[in-house]
Design a protein around this motif. Sequence first.
Motif: not given
Lengths: 403, 403
Positions: A282-300
């Motif tokens: 956001a600080n570089h004025n980049i607009n973000v759309d459709i966000i997906l968050q998922s649990v990865g391996r090893d607690g990441t």
Amino acid sequence: MLIVKKFGGTSVADKERIFNVARRCIDEYSKGNDVVVVLSAMGKQTDVLLAQAKDINPNASKRELDMLLTTGEQTSVALMAMAMNSLGIPAISLNAFQVAMHTTAAYGNARLKRIDTDRIKNELANRKIVIVTGFQGINQFDDYTTLGRGGSDTTAVALAAALHADACEIYTDVDGVFTADPRVVKNARKLDAITYDEMLELASLGAGVLHNRSVEMAKKYGVQLVVRSSLNTTEGTVVKEVVNMEKMLVSGVACDKNTARIAVIGLEDQPGVAFKLFNHLANHNINVDIILQSVGRDGTKDISFTVAEDAADEAVEIINRHREGSLKCHEVDVEKNVAKVSVVGAGMMTNAGVAAKMFEALYDCGVNIKQISTSEIRVTVLIDEKYVDVSMNAVHDAFSLGK
Amino acid sequence: MLIVKKFGGTSVADKERIFNVARRCIDEYSKGNDVVVVLSAMGKQTDVLLAQAKDINPNASKRELDMLLTTGEQTSVALMAMAMNSLGIPAISLNAFQVAMHTTAAYGNARLKRIDTDRIKNELANRKIVIVTGFQGINQFDDYTTLGRGGSDTTAVALAAALHADACEIYTDVDGVFTADPRVVKNARKLDAITYDEMLELASLGAGVLHNRSVEMAKKYGVQLVVRSSLNTTEGTVVKEVVNMEKMLVSGVACDKNTARIAVIGLEDQPGVAFKLFNHLANHNINVDIILQSVGRDGTKDISFTVAEDAADEAVEIINRHREGSLKCHEVDVEKNVAKVSVVGAGMMTNAGVAAKMFEALYDCGVNIKQISTSEIRVTVLIDEKYVDVSMNAVHDAFSLGK
């Protein structure tokens, strides 16, 4: 009736087109209506001026750029007044100073604040067609400003609001708003009407014949917009608050190929890591759309999101710059050959099953959905760019949007 | 010191010349001086715009023409500000609205009435170079006006007067004001100084590097003018109220080939017939010069006078139109291959014999004088156009004006 008509640069690119626009406006005027015309600069004039400026100073100040660019619309309105006069009709051109089109201070991307209507009303009272420079304003320092992308549409809508016009007609090179891009979906149908909200969703999805800001302003002030062709006299599409939606579950299908998906994989799961990621962008004025968050391996965590394709490289670079610090992760992937396909419809608010129907249509033609995003009146899926055409047609058919 | 510098269209015709002007202004600024720059439109831009207008409407209203033409200077001032900025100097461009350059109502040929200096003074106080559009103003209706021929010179002088500038420098493509046209008189000498009145006589005689209106205004407000070259750093010619005239009987020799002589022969000698003749011409804005009236045959009169060559045919036509009525005469002759040659000098006022010396010089080289006209500081003769060069040189030599 008082009608505001806006014509873009293509519509006034040469003498013949100027006279074409002049005659259209005179037709309206001859019915006894008051006519206010908003014009952009002729053809590619704005680009020519920008190139001239760049040649002199690649880092020209926005203040001086606006001083330069505003000559473009002033030229087109003066020539239009001459054209109308030569056809025997009284007409007068006005620039942002003469109207007094007050904006915020921001050169290059100002917002309209207030429009004085006295001069325009006086000229209309004298039965003149009033031709106003689009895209430009003046700020509190008495300097020219410009309104950024889609600025002339915004000028037209703002004038229509300030003058309490009966309609604001935006002339373009298509017949109106379609159920889908007719170049992709052969049996796409022109819509007679669409709501402001639907238009906003479509505009932001790259189907936009209208810029978001003008639609937002039209919605705010209840200005009835008409999108119609400058090449023929087809009725066009009315954009308004409420549309008769009887069987209209979905109004249209749109796509946006200017999309890239960035995947940040194996993010160290610190508190606020997602916030940090998107804050950097956001600080570089980049607009973000459709966000997906998922649990990865090893607690990441894995976080995927889309950005405009032309901002993708910068986004990756910004993330990489913080991989040693606040954004520790295994991998940053970028996928550019993706596209968004959306269905938009005010009817969705009261009707369930739209998303399901869309997914079914895509499944039936073997298109894999990578990510999903929804709003009250929109369902968007991210797919491989190569499947855009087949997907658009499949979804368009599924909702029986064709002729 | 506060210096106003004016550069014409040729001086800002392309990128290289714009930077050349920018550097000259920055040199002045870097001495610690305040600099106000007045610019014309780039190169032939005004002609290009006029042609564009004519193509749309050959009878375009002057109001709309001014709206169109004023884009020319706005373009050049914006680009100049960008050029100065790119050289690291703070600069700002201002148009007629931003300065508030108030004029009379007359579109296409307005007169400056009043200039608001607040904005310029504020920008100068911030150590900016202020770049102002020449040639243009705004009238009481908040419409653009233009100042007619030589308009940018007038803008510069008016700004110098309003700002109480220490000097007003008019940059041109010659080194200053010469004792004669150097293309005709090889040993013509650049004058270090000249009075306003001499400059006015020279300007009206076609030797003009400055337009009359700007010189008149400079005289009225005591603005010290400097005419100098934009191509080199030669000192130029100072135009002021009193010049050290020790031995300077005559300042210069000028010629005007744009002259025709009209002879109205055998005019019926009614009361006021001369008045009627010149009144008809004045009603069509035809300026008449060097009038000679003589008694013809049979109690008639002959009246000869000169007009600008390009107005000669119209003048004859006007006279012929009244030959059945108020201007009964035998014959109307027009002679186009004539020219005016003049000597101009403030010293004449206190020195007799200038006319005699001029006539002797012409007699010595066999040039016949057709008509004579004098003012306090000028003697003009009408001669055959083919003798212009030899006459100019002879007179120039007779008064020892050469190097």
